[in-house]
Scaffold this motif. Structure first.
Motif, PDB file in Angstrom:
ATOM      1  N   GLY A   1       1.901  -3.772 -11.700  1.00  0.00           N
ATOM      2  CA  GLY A   1       0.593  -3.147 -11.671  1.00  0.00           C
ATOM      3  C   GLY A   1       0.126  -2.845 -10.261  1.00  0.00           C
ATOM      4  O   GLY A   1       0.885  -2.935  -9.292  1.00  0.00           O
ATOM      5  N   PRO A   2      -1.154  -2.491 -10.108  1.00  0.00           N
ATOM      6  CA  PRO A   2      -1.690  -2.114  -8.798  1.00  0.00           C
ATOM      7  C   PRO A   2      -1.878  -3.307  -7.876  1.00  0.00           C
ATOM      8  O   PRO A   2      -1.877  -4.467  -8.300  1.00  0.00           O
ATOM      9  CB  PRO A   2      -3.035  -1.478  -9.163  1.00  0.00           C
ATOM     10  N   CYS A   3      -2.061  -2.997  -6.609  1.00  0.00           N
ATOM     11  CA  CYS A   3      -2.240  -4.017  -5.567  1.00  0.00           C
ATOM     12  C   CYS A   3      -3.722  -4.420  -5.501  1.00  0.00           C
ATOM     13  O   CYS A   3      -4.436  -4.110  -4.544  1.00  0.00           O
ATOM     14  CB  CYS A   3      -1.765  -3.465  -4.227  1.00  0.00           C
ATOM     15  N   THR A   4      -4.155  -5.130  -6.508  1.00  0.00           N
ATOM     16  CA  THR A   4      -5.565  -5.495  -6.607  1.00  0.00           C
ATOM     17  C   THR A   4      -5.899  -6.720  -5.766  1.00  0.00           C
ATOM     18  O   THR A   4      -5.019  -7.436  -5.298  1.00  0.00           O
ATOM     19  CB  THR A   4      -5.919  -5.798  -8.071  1.00  0.00           C
ATOM     20  N   GLU A   5      -7.184  -6.976  -5.627  1.00  0.00           N
ATOM     21  CA  GLU A   5      -7.632  -8.176  -4.916  1.00  0.00           C
ATOM     22  C   GLU A   5      -7.127  -9.435  -5.614  1.00  0.00           C
ATOM     23  O   GLU A   5      -6.780 -10.427  -4.956  1.00  0.00           O
ATOM     24  CB  GLU A   5      -9.158  -8.198  -4.830  1.00  0.00           C
ATOM     25  N   ASP A   6      -7.089  -9.402  -6.939  1.00  0.00           N
ATOM     26  CA  ASP A   6      -6.610 -10.563  -7.686  1.00  0.00           C
ATOM     27  C   ASP A   6      -5.136 -10.844  -7.405  1.00  0.00           C
ATOM     28  O   ASP A   6      -4.727 -12.006  -7.279  1.00  0.00           O
ATOM     29  CB  ASP A   6      -6.812 -10.350  -9.188  1.00  0.00           C
ATOM     30  N   ILE A   7      -4.335  -9.789  -7.300  1.00  0.00           N
ATOM     31  CA  ILE A   7      -2.916  -9.960  -6.986  1.00  0.00           C
ATOM     32  C   ILE A   7      -2.751 -10.541  -5.594  1.00  0.00           C
ATOM     33  O   ILE A   7      -1.937 -11.451  -5.365  1.00  0.00           O
ATOM     34  CB  ILE A   7      -2.163  -8.619  -7.109  1.00  0.00           C
TER      35      ILE A   7
ATOM     36  N   GLY B   1       3.049  -1.620  -8.181  1.00  0.00           N
ATOM     37  CA  GLY B   1       3.372  -0.322  -8.745  1.00  0.00           C
ATOM     38  C   GLY B   1       2.822   0.823  -7.920  1.00  0.00           C
ATOM     39  O   GLY B   1       1.619   0.887  -7.653  1.00  0.00           O
ATOM     40  N   ILE B   2       3.683   1.736  -7.536  1.00  0.00           N
ATOM     41  CA  ILE B   2       3.295   2.826  -6.646  1.00  0.00           C
ATOM     42  C   ILE B   2       2.325   3.795  -7.325  1.00  0.00           C
ATOM     43  O   ILE B   2       1.396   4.312  -6.684  1.00  0.00           O
ATOM     44  CB  ILE B   2       4.545   3.579  -6.131  1.00  0.00           C
ATOM     45  N   ASP B   3       2.488   4.034  -8.613  1.00  0.00           N
ATOM     46  CA  ASP B   3       1.656   5.009  -9.309  1.00  0.00           C
ATOM     47  C   ASP B   3       0.246   4.508  -9.575  1.00  0.00           C
ATOM     48  O   ASP B   3      -0.659   5.294  -9.868  1.00  0.00           O
ATOM     49  CB  ASP B   3       2.299   5.412 -10.638  1.00  0.00           C
ATOM     50  N   GLN B   4       0.056   3.193  -9.479  1.00  0.00           N
ATOM     51  CA  GLN B   4      -1.238   2.621  -9.817  1.00  0.00           C
ATOM     52  C   GLN B   4      -2.013   2.107  -8.603  1.00  0.00           C
ATOM     53  O   GLN B   4      -3.170   1.704  -8.735  1.00  0.00           O
ATOM     54  CB  GLN B   4      -1.034   1.456 -10.793  1.00  0.00           C
ATOM     55  N   THR B   5      -1.383   2.127  -7.450  1.00  0.00           N
ATOM     56  CA  THR B   5      -1.974   1.547  -6.252  1.00  0.00           C
ATOM     57  C   THR B   5      -2.618   2.624  -5.382  1.00  0.00           C
ATOM     58  O   THR B   5      -2.047   3.692  -5.174  1.00  0.00           O
ATOM     59  CB  THR B   5      -0.911   0.779  -5.446  1.00  0.00           C
ATOM     60  N   SER B   6      -3.790   2.319  -4.851  1.00  0.00           N
ATOM     61  CA  SER B   6      -4.497   3.271  -3.989  1.00  0.00           C
ATOM     62  C   SER B   6      -4.274   2.934  -2.513  1.00  0.00           C
ATOM     63  O   SER B   6      -3.865   1.825  -2.158  1.00  0.00           O
ATOM     64  CB  SER B   6      -6.002   3.229  -4.284  1.00  0.00           C
ATOM     65  N   GLN B   7      -4.576   3.915  -1.673  1.00  0.00           N
ATOM     66  CA  GLN B   7      -4.478   3.708  -0.227  1.00  0.00           C
ATOM     67  C   GLN B   7      -5.415   2.592   0.222  1.00  0.00           C
ATOM     68  O   GLN B   7      -5.055   1.761   1.067  1.00  0.00           O
ATOM     69  CB  GLN B   7      -4.811   5.010   0.494  1.00  0.00           C
TER      70      GLN B   7
END
Length: 268
Positions: free
Chosen positions: A190-196, A211-217
Motif C-alpha cells: 500500500g501507500p507510504c502512510t504515516e501509519d506505515i 506501492g508506487i501507484d498509491q504513494t504521493s510525493q
C-alpha cells in the motif's frame, strides 16, 4: 554485527556514484531482473551486474533440513522442472539437481549467491524473508533468521549495503533482536502512510518499501524527513521508473533493470 563496511576511500567514491545505495533513484533488479532474465538464478544476478546494475532484490526460504535457498513463490511449481510443492518440505539434496523451466538454470542456494558477490563491493542487496506464517512457526523462524543473519553478515563485502526485508514483522523483530544495528526494511503493498512509517519506526527500521501507484510525493517527503529511505515498487516499465523519480524515491524496484539503466544512461 552486520557492518556497512565503509572505508573512507570507499565512502568518498560511493558518495559521488549512482551505484551508491544512498543516491535517489537507485535502480534495483527485482529477483535479479525477473522480466529480462530467468528470475532468482545466479545467471540473472550476474547478468544484471555485468550490465551495470548495483541494486538487487531476492527472496530467501529454508529447506526441510535448514539450508537457505532462493525462491519467490510458495511452491516450486511455476519456475522449476521435475518437482512441485514447497521448498520447506524438501531437503537440500533433493533440490540440487533441479533446473528452471525457462532456461535450465540450476537451483540457487543463498550461500552460492553470497559467494558470487563477496568480491563485488559497492552493491545494495535486499534479502526478503519469505516467512509464510503457516509454515514458519516461532521456533522455525528463530533458526531461519539466525542462519540468514550469520550467513549474510559473514559475506557482506566492503562498501556494500545488505538489508533484511519482509512484509512479515516477525522476522524483522528477530533480526533486530540479534543485532540492533542491522539494516532492516518493512514492506507494504500500500501507500507510504504515516501509519506505515510509524510501524517501521517501532520495528527499528529506517527503510520502507511501498506501492508506487498509491504513494504521493508528499508521503515520500514526509517519510524522508522522518529519516527513512523510501523504496517504491513494482516497476514493470520505464514509465514506472520515471514516476518513482518524480515522487522522489530513493530506490526503484523493477523487473526490467537493464532496460531502465539503458534509458537512464541515454539521458546523460
Amino acid at each position: 554485527m552486520l557492518k556497512i563496511c565503509l572505508t573512507v576511500a570507499t565512502a568518498l567514491l560511493m558518495a559521488v556514484s549512482v551505484l551508491c545505495a544512498q543516491d535517489r533513484g537507485l535502480v534495483m533488479a527485482h529477483r535479479g531482473g525477473a522480466h529480462e532474465f530467468d528470475e532468482n538464478t545466479l545467471a540473472a544476478f550476474l547478468g544484471s551486474y555485468e550490465k551495470g546494475l548495483r541494486g538487487f532484490e531476492t527472496d530467501v526460504r529454508t529447506t526441510k533440513d535448514g539450508d537457505l535457498v532462493i525462491l519467490h513463490d510458495a511452491t516450486l511449481d511455476r519456475t522449476y522442472e521435475g518437482m512441485t510443492g514447497r521448498v520447506e518440505e524438501k531437503t537440500a539434496a533433493e533440490l540440487r539437481g533441479l533446473k528452471t523451466k525457462q532456461s535450465g538454470q540450476p537451483f540457487l542456494f543463498l550461500d552460492d549467491l553470497l559467494a558470487a558477490f563477496a568480491d563485488k563491493p559497492g552493491v545494495y542487496f535486499e534479502f526478503e524473508m519469505k516467512t509464510d506464517k503457516d509454515v514458519y512457526t516461532d521456533e522455525v523462524l528463530e533458526t531461519y533468521c539466525k542462519k540468514l543473519y550469520d550467513s549474510v553478515s559473514a559475506k557482506c563485502p566492503e562498501g556494500s549495503f545488505y538489508v533484511f526485508t519482509s512484509f512479515d514483522q516477525r522476522p524483522l523483530k528477530v533480526i533486530k533482536r540479534l543485532d540492533p544495528q542491522a539494516d532492516v526494511m518493512y514492506i507494504t503493498g500500500g501507500p507510504c502512510t504515516e501509519d506505515i512509517v510509524k510501524m517501521a519506526q517501532e520495528l527499528g527500521a529506517r527503510r520502507v518499501a511501498c506501492g508506487i501507484d498509491q504513494t504521493s510525493q508528499a508521503q515520500v517527503r514526509n517519510a524522508q524527513k522522518a529519516g527513512f529511505r523510501v523504496n517504491l515498487w513494482p516497476g514493470h516499465t520505464v514509465e514506472d521508473y520515471e514516476l518513482g523519480i518524480a515522487l522522489g524515491a530513493d530506490v526503484l524496484c523493477t523487473d526490467i533493470p537493464v532496460k531502465v539503466m539503458e534509458w537512464k544512461n541515454s539521458k546523460k
